[in-house]
Motif scaffolding. Structure first.
Motif, PDB file in Angstrom:
ATOM      1  N   GLU A 181      37.210  45.636  39.178  1.00 25.56           N
ATOM      2  CA  GLU A 181      35.886  45.765  39.049  1.00 25.56           C
ATOM      3  C   GLU A 181      35.350  45.669  37.575  1.00 25.56           C
ATOM      4  OE1 GLU A 181      33.360  48.756  41.483  1.00 25.56           O
ATOM      5  OE2 GLU A 181      32.484  49.306  39.457  1.00 25.56           O
ATOM      6  N   ALA A 182      36.161  46.400  36.664  1.00 17.08           N
ATOM      7  CA  ALA A 182      35.887  46.328  35.299  1.00 17.08           C
ATOM      8  C   ALA A 182      36.089  44.917  34.820  1.00 17.08           C
ATOM      9  CB  ALA A 182      36.959  47.320  34.610  1.00 17.08           C
ATOM     10  N   PHE A 183      36.895  44.176  35.110  1.00 14.19           N
ATOM     11  CA  PHE A 183      37.281  42.665  34.939  1.00 14.19           C
ATOM     12  C   PHE A 183      35.793  42.008  35.412  1.00 14.19           C
ATOM     13  CE2 PHE A 183      41.704  43.604  34.114  1.00 14.19           C
ATOM     14  CZ  PHE A 183      42.053  42.920  33.053  1.00 14.19           C
ATOM     15  N   MET A 184      35.800  42.151  36.585  1.00 13.16           N
ATOM     16  CA  MET A 184      34.526  41.381  37.106  1.00 13.16           C
ATOM     17  C   MET A 184      33.140  41.670  36.541  1.00 13.16           C
ATOM     18  SD  MET A 184      36.255  39.469  39.260  1.00 13.16           S
ATOM     19  CE  MET A 184      34.953  38.534  40.237  1.00 13.16           C
ATOM     20  N   LYS A 185      33.000  42.985  36.296  1.00 11.23           N
ATOM     21  CA  LYS A 185      31.556  43.109  35.661  1.00 11.23           C
ATOM     22  C   LYS A 185      31.450  42.793  34.292  1.00 11.23           C
ATOM     23  CE  LYS A 185      29.972  46.101  39.136  1.00 11.23           C
ATOM     24  NZ  LYS A 185      29.013  45.922  40.152  1.00 11.23           N
ATOM     25  N   THR A 186      32.467  42.791  33.524  1.00 13.28           N
ATOM     26  CA  THR A 186      32.695  42.272  32.122  1.00 13.28           C
ATOM     27  C   THR A 186      32.665  40.626  32.062  1.00 13.28           C
ATOM     28  OG1 THR A 186      34.707  43.076  31.738  1.00 13.28           O
ATOM     29  CG2 THR A 186      33.255  44.667  31.233  1.00 13.28           C
ATOM     30  N   LYS A 187      33.845  40.356  32.771  1.00  7.16           N
ATOM     31  CA  LYS A 187      34.191  38.770  32.542  1.00  7.16           C
ATOM     32  C   LYS A 187      33.859  37.789  33.736  1.00  7.16           C
ATOM     33  CE  LYS A 187      37.532  40.071  29.042  1.00  7.16           C
ATOM     34  NZ  LYS A 187      38.552  39.328  28.381  1.00  7.16           N
ATOM     35  N   GLY A 188      33.314  38.475  34.692  1.00 12.54           N
ATOM     36  CA  GLY A 188      33.142  37.740  36.025  1.00 12.54           C
ATOM     37  C   GLY A 188      34.341  36.928  36.460  1.00 12.54           C
ATOM     38  N   THR A 189      35.502  37.137  36.021  1.00 12.55           N
ATOM     39  CA  THR A 189      36.828  36.678  36.349  1.00 12.55           C
ATOM     40  C   THR A 189      38.007  37.467  36.170  1.00 12.55           C
ATOM     41  OG1 THR A 189      38.343  34.692  36.154  1.00 12.55           O
ATOM     42  CG2 THR A 189      37.194  35.493  34.034  1.00 12.55           C
ATOM     43  N   LEU A 190      39.009  37.397  36.871  1.00  2.96           N
ATOM     44  CA  LEU A 190      40.370  37.789  36.492  1.00  2.96           C
ATOM     45  C   LEU A 190      41.411  37.044  35.974  1.00  2.96           C
ATOM     46  CD1 LEU A 190      40.884  39.771  39.932  1.00  2.96           C
ATOM     47  CD2 LEU A 190      40.179  41.153  37.770  1.00  2.96           C
ATOM     48  N   PRO A 191      42.136  37.521  35.043  1.00  5.11           N
ATOM     49  CA  PRO A 191      43.181  36.489  34.489  1.00  5.11           C
ATOM     50  C   PRO A 191      44.344  36.235  35.496  1.00  5.11           C
ATOM     51  CG  PRO A 191      43.636  38.808  33.848  1.00  5.11           C
ATOM     52  CD  PRO A 191      42.335  38.829  34.533  1.00  5.11           C
ATOM     53  N   VAL A 192      44.535  36.807  36.673  1.00  8.13           N
ATOM     54  CA  VAL A 192      45.380  36.433  37.677  1.00  8.13           C
ATOM     55  C   VAL A 192      44.830  36.695  39.110  1.00  8.13           C
ATOM     56  CG1 VAL A 192      47.452  37.487  36.599  1.00  8.13           C
ATOM     57  CG2 VAL A 192      46.159  38.897  37.842  1.00  8.13           C
ATOM     58  N   ASN A 193      45.620  36.178  40.038  1.00  2.01           N
ATOM     59  CA  ASN A 193      45.156  36.361  41.484  1.00  2.01           C
ATOM     60  C   ASN A 193      45.495  37.768  41.841  1.00  2.01           C
ATOM     61  OD1 ASN A 193      44.134  33.539  41.666  1.00  2.01           O
ATOM     62  ND2 ASN A 193      46.389  33.215  41.423  1.00  2.01           N
ATOM     63  N   VAL A 194      44.471  38.464  42.553  1.00  2.00           N
ATOM     64  CA  VAL A 194      44.850  39.704  43.360  1.00  2.00           C
ATOM     65  C   VAL A 194      44.551  39.615  44.744  1.00  2.00           C
ATOM     66  CG1 VAL A 194      44.523  41.019  41.248  1.00  2.00           C
ATOM     67  CG2 VAL A 194      42.680  40.620  43.019  1.00  2.00           C
ATOM     68  N   LYS A 195      45.270  40.505  45.552  1.00  2.46           N
ATOM     69  CA  LYS A 195      45.101  40.878  46.964  1.00  2.46           C
ATOM     70  C   LYS A 195      45.326  42.233  47.102  1.00  2.46           C
ATOM     71  CE  LYS A 195      47.258  36.446  48.500  1.00  2.46           C
ATOM     72  NZ  LYS A 195      48.136  35.525  49.529  1.00  2.46           N
ATOM     73  N   PHE A 196      44.461  42.837  47.981  1.00  7.95           N
ATOM     74  CA  PHE A 196      44.483  44.241  48.131  1.00  7.95           C
ATOM     75  C   PHE A 196      44.867  44.601  49.527  1.00  7.95           C
ATOM     76  CE2 PHE A 196      42.800  47.157  44.679  1.00  7.95           C
ATOM     77  CZ  PHE A 196      42.605  45.998  43.576  1.00  7.95           C
ATOM     78  N   LEU A 197      45.810  45.567  49.695  1.00  7.16           N
ATOM     79  CA  LEU A 197      45.773  45.924  51.197  1.00  7.16           C
ATOM     80  C   LEU A 197      46.158  47.313  51.393  1.00  7.16           C
ATOM     81  CD1 LEU A 197      46.548  44.297  53.897  1.00  7.16           C
ATOM     82  CD2 LEU A 197      48.976  44.670  53.175  1.00  7.16           C
ATOM     83  N   PHE A 198      45.006  47.950  51.867  1.00  9.03           N
ATOM     84  CA  PHE A 198      45.109  49.566  52.297  1.00  9.03           C
ATOM     85  C   PHE A 198      45.283  49.678  53.370  1.00  9.03           C
ATOM     86  CE2 PHE A 198      42.847  51.109  48.169  1.00  9.03           C
ATOM     87  CZ  PHE A 198      43.654  50.446  47.423  1.00  9.03           C
ATOM     88  N   GLU A 199      46.105  50.948  54.052  1.00  8.19           N
ATOM     89  CA  GLU A 199      46.597  51.195  55.236  1.00  8.19           C
ATOM     90  C   GLU A 199      46.240  52.573  55.640  1.00  8.19           C
ATOM     91  OE1 GLU A 199      49.995  52.020  57.068  1.00  8.19           O
ATOM     92  OE2 GLU A 199      51.155  52.306  55.144  1.00  8.19           O
ATOM     93  N   GLY A 200      46.073  53.012  56.885  1.00  7.35           N
ATOM     94  CA  GLY A 200      45.731  54.420  56.876  1.00  7.35           C
ATOM     95  C   GLY A 200      46.761  55.092  57.915  1.00  7.35           C
ATOM     96  N   GLU A 201      47.918  54.656  57.928  1.00 10.10           N
ATOM     97  CA  GLU A 201      49.199  55.088  58.747  1.00 10.10           C
ATOM     98  C   GLU A 201      50.140  55.481  57.676  1.00 10.10           C
ATOM     99  OE1 GLU A 201      50.080  52.878  61.943  1.00 10.10           O
ATOM    100  OE2 GLU A 201      47.997  52.410  62.502  1.00 10.10           O
ATOM    101  N   GLU A 202      50.044  55.509  56.489  1.00 10.39           N
ATOM    102  CA  GLU A 202      51.318  55.862  55.599  1.00 10.39           C
ATOM    103  C   GLU A 202      51.861  57.229  56.139  1.00 10.39           C
ATOM    104  OE1 GLU A 202      54.028  56.794  52.324  1.00 10.39           O
ATOM    105  OE2 GLU A 202      52.228  57.930  52.803  1.00 10.39           O
ATOM    106  N   GLU A 203      51.187  58.138  56.120  1.00  8.75           N
ATOM    107  CA  GLU A 203      51.909  59.563  56.289  1.00  8.75           C
ATOM    108  C   GLU A 203      52.477  59.581  57.866  1.00  8.75           C
ATOM    109  OE1 GLU A 203      52.266  61.286  53.992  1.00  8.75           O
ATOM    110  OE2 GLU A 203      50.505  60.934  52.499  1.00  8.75           O
ATOM    111  N   VAL A 204      52.208  58.497  58.505  1.00 13.55           N
ATOM    112  CA  VAL A 204      52.589  58.664  60.096  1.00 13.55           C
ATOM    113  C   VAL A 204      53.538  57.394  60.479  1.00 13.55           C
ATOM    114  CG1 VAL A 204      51.036  60.224  61.101  1.00 13.55           C
ATOM    115  CG2 VAL A 204      50.553  57.588  60.897  1.00 13.55           C
ATOM    116  N   GLY A 205      54.339  56.894  59.263  1.00  8.85           N
ATOM    117  CA  GLY A 205      55.316  55.884  59.508  1.00  8.85           C
ATOM    118  C   GLY A 205      54.879  54.283  59.375  1.00  8.85           C
ATOM    119  N   SER A 206      53.544  54.070  59.151  1.00 13.19           N
ATOM    120  CA  SER A 206      53.002  52.606  58.710  1.00 13.19           C
ATOM    121  C   SER A 206      53.382  51.586  59.966  1.00 13.19           C
ATOM    122  CB  SER A 206      53.445  52.111  57.459  1.00 13.19           C
ATOM    123  OG  SER A 206      53.303  53.030  56.359  1.00 13.19           O
ATOM    124  N   THR A 207      53.409  52.177  61.248  1.00 17.77           N
ATOM    125  CA  THR A 207      53.790  51.384  62.337  1.00 17.77           C
ATOM    126  C   THR A 207      52.892  49.937  62.159  1.00 17.77           C
ATOM    127  OG1 THR A 207      54.153  53.504  63.363  1.00 17.77           O
ATOM    128  CG2 THR A 207      54.465  51.517  64.827  1.00 17.77           C
TER     129      THR A 207
END
Lengths: 455, 455
Positions: free
Chosen positions: A132-158
């Motif tokens: 967010e800090a990159f995007m708000k100040t520069k409007g761009t990122l120096p690399v590509n990013v992908k975010f992947l958040f899950e809700g089952e890490e504590e139960v085995g990430s099935t």
């Protein structure tokens, strides 16, 4: 970079308020009654992805809890970082030992207290905010990013395990960034290159078909608690070694270099024992504490219950007793093979006068990344700049089984850049996260994104 | 006698309705939240004493739960019977296994289901009603009677023990009558002449000062469940013998006569195992099942708890684990001496890396009455008349520690005339009492009162 870093510093208190909202959501993945909280938490994560300037935001429903994805892919000639986090948390029991409500975050002595403050909401939030800090100040990122958040890490990430296999193209990346480990010591930037695996089993011992009066029946029929205790007592030998046949067969020996490296870390058994208030540490004979924690497999009872457990005395001879038993595994142990070895062994030591059932609850493979990988170098540079200190390289006793799946399926190195401390009481009452580490995490994440543009 | 017996038969359904009211009171002595129920139950008992025609009714408050006394003493040349009962009941957990509400009595297949239906409300109620039958039909009794009902039998009878010592004159008697044991088999009138004693202990094992993440700490520090299991596993040897030093030192050997007597009872191991749904019975090697139950001491875990015990998986290395362990004792074992032996032994096998605390929760001495006593003969005649069958003479695995105190302090023989069955699920879900035995109990009580006039 200066503008990005200043933006982070100036917005720190806002980030903290947003983190509090994240921590208020009771996203306990293992308890059915929090199913709606899990949905709400996924929506919260998606909204934060959006305000960070990420695109293609999507909540994938699964058989259990949702997976949240987002990306920003406008640097076709630059590497892609896949940032993984989990928004689910551990249960809060024993609740009576919490000094504050686990879902009402409070800041005391520059630490934020709440379930998930460290593991993993506090740690994964830094990456959303650095983007967010990159995007708000520069409007761009120096690399590509992908975010992947899950809700089952504590139960085995099935669900995520399946999701990765089915979405290899969507998740394709050059490096995997995860902040779900600990720093070796306060103010010691740490890159973790090895994780233990996990095998979580349950044993149920049944004697009679009903609870009995221990006077009228005691002596005539087996007691399931006594029998379960005998089984558990046979899972270790007198040197603290696990007795399951073949348990150590595939364990990689510790290299000389690694042994030396661990010695350099100047770990104090005495201080460690003092901090935990135990007279003596205990574990497999013939190995140092760090070796036992990082490169040796272990077996622990995580829970046991049977008979009358309230205050007072009930003279019952119970019908059954149950224990949860998990093993931490190291390269190259195979949890699936060991689950069978465990079951066979437990059955082989079970007497005829009780019924013994063995169940696998979940498992994860152990993992290691090469210390020579250029992405590790980028991480090292980033941490050095954020902390103004050389990082140390460690392994970790905990398990993030899903990382192995990422590495296997996406063929990318994993960078484990943790900002928590072992004293932060994760999985315990009064879990917390130091504000100082939250801030260093934000800066490290920004530096890493910058460094990755030049590998 | 005919009029008394007819009165009982004609009033049976009324007695049953009154018993239901008695069973509705949630008099669980071990749980603090039932303190008021205990008071209400004592008042209920007092009101039933009054309507039976008893005199000098008094509710004695104690540090825990009230003691209820009443008497009728208008036969100065005849013996005095002290009738003991307890109005407290065991907890109801596991509640999910009850087919009906434990405090809403129901009659199904000529059995009344409720907590306390057998142990001990159903059994003690017969004596109140047999006295009432005499008083309503004849306006007098052929002997003197004293009733003493307590509310702490299931938690060690602490208050009553003190009360007996302080009220020897009030309780002076020639015989003690108790119906709190089992019949050997259905329709088999039984006089029990020996009871096991009890020693109830608790062990708490503490490792670290807080719950820990089993990954980050597993292998470095002791696990209290594993250690508690090891301790429990060392309480028996491979022949099922208790390993506590001196445990068997004072145990009286089984006499030839007794051995023969037990053999005559034609107890079937096979049927017993089948009824409990176990492949094999289990206990101390070298003794028959009846011998193990009646004349040999035992050690059983009554409860164990530690760590995460809900559904699912929590990777916790818990701070502590607790077990409740009780021993059934036989003449002439001394529970107070054994409590120390137990504590010393447990401490001696506890390793340095955990803290182990041992506590005694309660205890009771074992007891025996001479089979040649004239009061036993009176009981034998009474049972023969009520059941139209010769009674059998047995011992019992359960404990009524307070009986020993009565015998010691009042120097009177104890007659254990039980009307329950071992299959009545006392202390378990779905406790019940056969209406047939309730009726036989009423008749036996009336016959006994009559027989006692002529000893």
């Amino acid at each position: 970079m200066e503008t990005v870093l200043n933006y982070i510093k100036n917005n720190f208190s806002n980030y903290l308020e947003e983190l509090k909202d994240y921590l208020k959501i009771k996203s306990i993945s293992t308890l059915d009654e929090h199913k709606d909280d899990m949905q709400n938490c996924a929506k919260f994560v998606a909204s934060k992805f959006e305000s960070a300037g990420l695109e293609n935001i999507k909540i994938f429903q699964t058989e259990k809890h949702p997976i949240v994805y987002a990306d920003w892919l406008h640097q076709p000639n630059k590497p892609t970082i896949l940032i993984y986090g989990h928004y689910d948390v551990q249960p809060v029991d024993p609740i009576e030992l919490w000094k504050s409500n686990p879902f009402e975050p409070v800041i005391i002595n520059k630490k934020i207290y709440a379930r998930g403050a460290n593991d993993n909401k506090g740690q994964n939030f830094v990456h959303i905010k650095s983007v967010e800090a990159f995007m708000k100040t520069k409007g761009t990122l120096p690399v590509n990013v992908k975010f992947l958040f899950e809700g089952e890490e504590e139960v085995g990430s099935t669900s995520l395990t399946k999701f990765i296999i089915e979405n290899k193209k969507l998740l394709k990346c050059d490096a995997l960034l995860i902040s779900d480990t600990s720093m070796f010591a306060p103010n010691t930037p740490t890159i973790t290159y090895g994780l233990r695996g996990l095998l979580y089993m349950e044993i149920e011992v049944t004697a009679a078909n009903r609870d009995l009066h221990s006077g009228s029946f005691g002596g005539a029929v087996a007691n399931p608690i006594n029998e379960l205790a005998k089984i558990i007592s046979k899972l270790h030998d007198k040197n603290g070694k696990v007795t399951i046949p073949n348990f150590y067969k595939d364990v990689l020996p510790i290299s000389k270099e690694e042994k030396e490296n661990f010695k350099k870390l100047k770990f104090s058994d005495k201080n460690f024992a003092k901090e935990l208030n135990v007279k003596e540490l205990y574990g497999e004979k013939g190995f140092s504490t760090l070796e036992r924690l990082w490169v040796r497999p272990t077996l622990d009872c995580n829970g046991i219950i049977g008979g009358f457990t309230e205050k007072g005395a009930k003279t019952v001879l119970p019908a059954k007793a149950t224990a949860k038993i998990s093993m931490r595994l190291v390269p190259n142990q195979d949890p699936k093979k060991l689950a069978k070895d465990f079951e066979n062994y437990v059955k082989s030591i079970s007497p005829n006068w009780v019924k013994v059932e063995v169940k696998m609850l979940h498992y994860g493979y152990p993992a290691m990344t090469s210390i020579d990988d250029p992405t590790i170098k980028a991480a090292s540079n980033a941490l050095k700049k954020a902390f103004k200190k050389d990082p140390v390289f460690t392994r970790e006793g905990g398990s993030i089984p899903i990382i192995v799946d990422f590495m296997k399926q996406l063929k990318a190195p994993a960078i484990l850049m943790g900002f928590g401390l072992d004293t932060d009481d994760i999985h315990s009452p009064n879990e917390h996260f130091r504000l100082e580490n939250f801030e260093k995490g934000l800066l490290s994440s920004a530096y890493f994104i910058n460094e990755m543009a030049n590998i």
